[in-house]
Design a protein around this motif. Structure first.
Motif, mmCIF file in Angstrom:
data_model
loop_
_atom_site.group_PDB
_atom_site.id
_atom_site.type_symbol
_atom_site.label_atom_id
_atom_site.label_comp_id
_atom_site.label_asym_id
_atom_site.label_seq_id
_atom_site.Cartn_x
_atom_site.Cartn_y
_atom_site.Cartn_z
ATOM 1 N N PHE A 48 8.779 -11.872 -23.881
ATOM 2 C CA PHE A 48 8.930 -12.876 -23.538
ATOM 3 C C PHE A 48 9.056 -14.502 -24.136
ATOM 4 C CE2 PHE A 48 7.516 -16.718 -21.731
ATOM 5 C CZ PHE A 48 8.407 -16.988 -20.398
ATOM 6 N N LEU A 49 9.031 -14.136 -25.378
ATOM 7 C CA LEU A 49 8.568 -15.205 -26.198
ATOM 8 C C LEU A 49 10.241 -15.183 -26.718
ATOM 9 C CD1 LEU A 49 5.267 -14.881 -28.065
ATOM 10 C CD2 LEU A 49 6.209 -16.408 -26.747
ATOM 11 N N TRP A 50 11.290 -14.697 -26.901
ATOM 12 C CA TRP A 50 12.463 -13.999 -27.125
ATOM 13 C C TRP A 50 12.997 -14.690 -26.321
ATOM 14 C CZ3 TRP A 50 15.073 -10.791 -31.114
ATOM 15 C CH2 TRP A 50 14.756 -10.462 -32.658
ATOM 16 N N ILE A 51 12.977 -14.473 -24.837
ATOM 17 C CA ILE A 51 13.744 -14.850 -24.411
ATOM 18 C C ILE A 51 15.001 -16.430 -24.361
ATOM 19 C CG2 ILE A 51 12.430 -16.984 -22.675
ATOM 20 C CD1 ILE A 51 13.455 -15.318 -20.258
ATOM 21 N N ALA A 52 14.488 -16.935 -25.177
ATOM 22 C CA ALA A 52 15.291 -18.238 -25.816
ATOM 23 C C ALA A 52 16.522 -17.341 -26.419
ATOM 24 C CB ALA A 52 14.466 -19.173 -27.233
ATOM 25 N N ALA A 53 16.331 -16.717 -27.473
ATOM 26 C CA ALA A 53 17.892 -16.095 -28.218
ATOM 27 C C ALA A 53 18.944 -15.491 -26.735
ATOM 28 C CB ALA A 53 17.592 -14.840 -28.854
ATOM 29 N N SER A 251 23.366 -0.846 -23.643
ATOM 30 C CA SER A 251 23.157 -0.879 -24.877
ATOM 31 C C SER A 251 22.596 -2.066 -25.727
ATOM 32 C CB SER A 251 24.911 -1.042 -25.252
ATOM 33 O OG SER A 251 25.749 -0.430 -24.272
ATOM 34 N N TRP A 252 22.424 -3.195 -24.900
ATOM 35 C CA TRP A 252 22.063 -4.129 -25.427
ATOM 36 C C TRP A 252 20.879 -4.807 -24.832
ATOM 37 C CZ3 TRP A 252 23.313 -7.535 -28.762
ATOM 38 C CH2 TRP A 252 24.754 -7.171 -29.275
ATOM 39 N N PHE A 253 20.716 -3.697 -23.365
ATOM 40 C CA PHE A 253 18.562 -4.026 -23.098
ATOM 41 C C PHE A 253 18.165 -3.100 -24.475
ATOM 42 C CE2 PHE A 253 14.973 -2.608 -20.629
ATOM 43 C CZ PHE A 253 14.449 -3.075 -19.940
ATOM 44 N N ALA A 254 18.729 -2.073 -24.902
ATOM 45 C CA ALA A 254 17.656 -0.413 -25.072
ATOM 46 C C ALA A 254 18.020 -1.704 -27.242
ATOM 47 C CB ALA A 254 19.344 0.041 -25.916
ATOM 48 N N PHE A 255 18.640 -2.484 -27.552
ATOM 49 C CA PHE A 255 18.578 -2.935 -28.904
ATOM 50 C C PHE A 255 17.910 -3.902 -28.924
ATOM 51 C CE2 PHE A 255 22.166 -0.610 -30.582
ATOM 52 C CZ PHE A 255 21.900 -0.291 -31.480
ATOM 53 N N PHE A 256 17.726 -4.970 -27.439
ATOM 54 C CA PHE A 256 16.533 -5.744 -27.068
ATOM 55 C C PHE A 256 14.733 -5.016 -27.073
ATOM 56 C CE2 PHE A 256 14.195 -8.276 -25.188
ATOM 57 C CZ PHE A 256 14.457 -10.121 -25.475
ATOM 58 N N PHE A 421 27.562 -10.006 -20.437
ATOM 59 C CA PHE A 421 26.968 -9.111 -19.999
ATOM 60 C C PHE A 421 25.863 -8.651 -21.685
ATOM 61 C CE2 PHE A 421 30.612 -8.497 -17.910
ATOM 62 C CZ PHE A 421 30.808 -8.592 -17.181
ATOM 63 N N ILE A 422 25.885 -9.185 -22.722
ATOM 64 C CA ILE A 422 25.049 -8.687 -23.741
ATOM 65 C C ILE A 422 23.905 -9.485 -23.173
ATOM 66 C CG2 ILE A 422 24.580 -9.795 -25.791
ATOM 67 C CD1 ILE A 422 27.454 -9.329 -26.458
ATOM 68 N N CYS A 423 23.701 -10.920 -22.361
ATOM 69 C CA CYS A 423 22.528 -11.802 -22.708
ATOM 70 C C CYS A 423 22.131 -11.910 -21.599
ATOM 71 C CB CYS A 423 22.760 -13.095 -22.451
ATOM 72 S SG CYS A 423 24.138 -13.963 -24.139
ATOM 73 N N ILE A 424 22.576 -11.291 -20.281
ATOM 74 C CA ILE A 424 22.054 -11.194 -19.140
ATOM 75 C C ILE A 424 20.827 -10.250 -19.126
ATOM 76 C CG2 ILE A 424 21.756 -9.937 -16.929
ATOM 77 C CD1 ILE A 424 24.715 -12.273 -15.890
ATOM 78 N N PRO A 425 20.822 -8.215 -19.811
ATOM 79 C CA PRO A 425 20.505 -7.902 -19.797
ATOM 80 C C PRO A 425 19.300 -7.696 -21.120
ATOM 81 C CG PRO A 425 22.304 -7.385 -20.835
ATOM 82 C CD PRO A 425 22.754 -7.900 -20.080
ATOM 83 N N GLN A 426 19.819 -8.750 -21.271
ATOM 84 C CA GLN A 426 18.777 -9.309 -22.367
ATOM 85 C C GLN A 426 17.201 -10.094 -21.991
ATOM 86 O OE1 GLN A 426 19.177 -9.909 -26.803
ATOM 87 N NE2 GLN A 426 21.413 -9.672 -26.218
ATOM 88 N N ILE A 427 17.434 -10.926 -21.100
ATOM 89 C CA ILE A 427 17.003 -11.326 -20.224
ATOM 90 C C ILE A 427 15.848 -10.891 -19.258
ATOM 91 C CG2 ILE A 427 17.134 -13.782 -18.742
ATOM 92 C CD1 ILE A 427 19.442 -14.476 -20.192
ATOM 93 N N LEU A 428 16.632 -9.837 -18.846
ATOM 94 C CA LEU A 428 15.871 -9.109 -18.025
ATOM 95 C C LEU A 428 15.096 -8.182 -18.594
ATOM 96 C CD1 LEU A 428 18.511 -7.963 -15.418
ATOM 97 C CD2 LEU A 428 17.202 -9.761 -14.879
ATOM 98 N N ALA A 429 14.888 -8.109 -19.369
ATOM 99 C CA ALA A 429 14.437 -7.031 -20.822
ATOM 100 C C ALA A 429 12.807 -8.105 -20.985
ATOM 101 C CB ALA A 429 14.851 -6.625 -21.951
ATOM 102 N N ALA A 430 13.430 -9.232 -21.486
ATOM 103 C CA ALA A 430 12.316 -10.150 -21.313
ATOM 104 C C ALA A 430 11.777 -11.368 -20.850
ATOM 105 C CB ALA A 430 13.565 -11.564 -22.661
ATOM 106 N N VAL A 431 11.671 -11.417 -19.754
ATOM 107 C CA VAL A 431 11.003 -11.748 -18.069
ATOM 108 C C VAL A 431 10.035 -10.520 -17.705
ATOM 109 C CG1 VAL A 431 12.428 -13.433 -18.201
ATOM 110 C CG2 VAL A 431 12.888 -11.452 -16.626
ATOM 111 N N GLY A 432 10.162 -9.124 -18.554
ATOM 112 C CA GLY A 432 9.192 -8.733 -18.062
ATOM 113 C C GLY A 432 9.282 -7.300 -17.552
ATOM 114 N N GLY A 433 11.400 -6.586 -18.076
ATOM 115 C CA GLY A 433 11.536 -5.233 -17.913
ATOM 116 C C GLY A 433 11.354 -4.223 -18.839
ATOM 117 N N VAL A 434 11.571 -4.788 -20.098
ATOM 118 C CA VAL A 434 11.097 -3.439 -21.216
ATOM 119 C C VAL A 434 9.822 -3.099 -20.864
ATOM 120 C CG1 VAL A 434 10.920 -5.476 -23.048
ATOM 121 C CG2 VAL A 434 11.226 -2.969 -23.275
ATOM 122 N N VAL A 435 8.472 -4.189 -21.213
ATOM 123 C CA VAL A 435 6.740 -4.023 -20.322
ATOM 124 C C VAL A 435 7.367 -3.468 -19.180
ATOM 125 C CG1 VAL A 435 5.202 -5.133 -20.728
ATOM 126 C CG2 VAL A 435 6.352 -6.220 -22.309
#
Length: 481
Positions: A48-53, A251-256, A421-435
């Motif tokens: 979540f702290l990475w969401i700014a990126a 792809s970008w969800f994985a790298f995030f 398509f790079i940013c949206i998966p990272q935002i979803l991962a940041a707000v709790g998706g990956v955890v």
């Protein structure tokens, strides 16, 4: 009238600024989570702290794409004013970042850094399409990827190099970023501005009249405002972009997941040297906050507790240095992969779709291996080598497929819109998706790497959606006559 084909060194010079851009991204990717942990963040809060990126990229890139499409400076041209502005802001952010004293300060500076890097990066993608004929675009993006690979490898190794070779300490008081990281970020700032200046001084852009002569001008085109143009571009997104968007999402969800959680995952699971919890060693108040003296120095329970914390923290910092160094391997592999593609695509056609699919699947396997090598950091070489093949493809093949399928008059804007398509998966991962996803498997952070592997394999298989022949087929960039 056709654009002339450029020589290798012309393409190299116009792409050289990406070395600095990647220094910024690689230092961020390999070190930012370490900074957050050092400042007291727990591992579950790090994404979540990475969401700014990704938020910065989502907002900045379409705007910068539109502005760079509609800019012409008599000295700097169309794209280069944005290279320079982004480089100045990014270099300042890199210098200040490791001096953050609170988690919120580091998160805020991450927003500034990522927004600044995006100001420089987006026009670089468009410059390849501006300068090169269609037959050289895959070649151009591959050369760009080659430089990105160099930057990733060198920058990821900087903290370890500064510690081992320059003898700058990688230890610091609790809550303070080590001196070696501060020096690494300062070096990154110098490299960033210098490499951008190389591109600015060695590359000339085509004038609006020349672009019109190449059939890529906008004479007679209806002029809309920025917001209207961006919204209409979203609405009229070509089918190829939408299908590539599915590939990009996975792809970008994985790298995030890797950038945010690789350090806590690997230092704990593979090195058995996770960040020690200062509350277990220090005197604490009723709320569990460590007590400090009048000079804001942590008060430990005893000399033995202080010694034990110091030893564990030293082990963590050494493990973090090595994780960063091992992560640099994916940059090195992507560089070698790009080099092979550069030579091959100069004289031979390739199927972009299957190259990208195979590369992503190999990267997914690299992530999955990590779970099975606890206590064996030497095998991370294999994992990150496979991940590097995927990374090299991610940085070249989607852009090559897209640039062959969109209106050249809006190339900068299209590249900016594609960034969603790079940013949206990272935002979803940041707000709790990956955890959330990794906790379906287990609490340990290493399971985030397993999720990354699964998503990268799904990304590879998603390439089967792409059927546009112009996007898939790549012709040689150099005539064999």
């Amino acid at each position: 009238m056709q654009k002339p084909k450029l020589k290798f060194w012309d393409i190299w010079n116009m792409s050289f600024g990406f070395l600095g851009i990647q220094f910024g991204f690689a230092l961020q990717g390999s070190t930012m989570s370490r900074i957050f942990e050092t400042l007291g963040a727990d591992k579950d809060s790090i994404p979540f702290l990475w969401i700014a990126a990704p938020l910065a990229g989502l907002l900045v890139q379409p705007i910068v794409g539109y502005l760079s499409d509609n800019t012409w400076h008599k000295t700097l041209g169309r794209r280069r004013p944005f290279f320079l502005l982004g480089a100045i802001l990014s270099s300042i952010a890199l210098l200040v970042m490791p001096y953050s004293s609170e988690v919120w300060m580091a998160a805020g500076l991450l927003l500034v850094l990522d927004a600044s890097i995006n100001i420089s990066m987006e026009p670089f993608r468009a410059l390849v399409a501006d300068k090169l004929p269609d037959s050289q675009r895959s070649y151009g993006f591959v050369v760009q990827t080659l430089i990105i690979g160099v930057g990733t490898w060198v920058a990821s190794n900087l903290p370890k190099f500064v510690n081992n070779t320059l003898n700058v300490s990688n230890e610091a008081a609790p809550g303070v970023v080590p001196p070696s990281v501060k020096v690494a970020f300062a070096i990154g700032a110098v490299v960033f501005i210098t490499s951008i200046l190389v591109t600015i001084f060695t590359t000339k852009e085509y004038t609006p009249d020349q672009m019109t002569a190449f059939g890529e001008g906008e004479e007679g085109a209806e002029k809309k405002g920025m917001i209207a143009t961006i919204l209409s571009t979203y609405a009229l997104m070509p089918t190829v972009m939408k299908k590539l968007g599915v590939v990009q999402f996975f792809s970008w969800f994985a790298f995030f997941a890797m950038w945010t959680l690789a350090n806590p995952a690997l230092t704990t699971h593979i090195y058995n040297a996770g960040k020690p919890d200062i509350a277990q060693f220090a005197q604490i108040d009723d709320e569990g906050t460590p007590l400090v003296d009048t000079e804001r120095v942590i008060l430990f329970k005893s000399d033995q507790s202080k010694l034990e914390y110091t030893e564990k923290d030293k082990a963590y910092n050494e493990a973090s240095d090595d994780v960063g160094s091992k992560m640099g391997i994916y940059g090195l592999t992507s560089m070698l992969f790009a080099l092979l593609l550069t030579f091959y695509t100069a004289y031979n056609s390739i199927n972009r779709k299957y190259v990208h699919m195979g590369s992503l699947i190999l990267g997914g396997i690299g992530f999955l291996i990590m779970f099975y090598i606890p206590g064996q950091p030497e095998y991370l070489f294999v994992s990150f080598s496979l991940i590097g093949i995927a990374w090299g493809s991610i940085l070249s093949m989607p852009y090559a497929m897209l640039s062959s399928s969109v209106n050249p008059n809006k190339m900068g804007l299209m590249m900016g819109v594609f960034n969603m398509f790079i940013c949206i998966p990272q935002i979803l991962a940041a707000v709790g998706g990956v955890v959330f996803l990794h906790k379906l498997i287990g609490d340990e952070a290493i399971h985030a790497m397993t999720i990354a592997g699964i998503f990268l394999i799904l990304a590879g298989l998603s390439n089967l959606l792409i059927v546009n022949k112009k996007a898939i087929t790549y012709q040689p960039s150099i005539d064999n006559e």
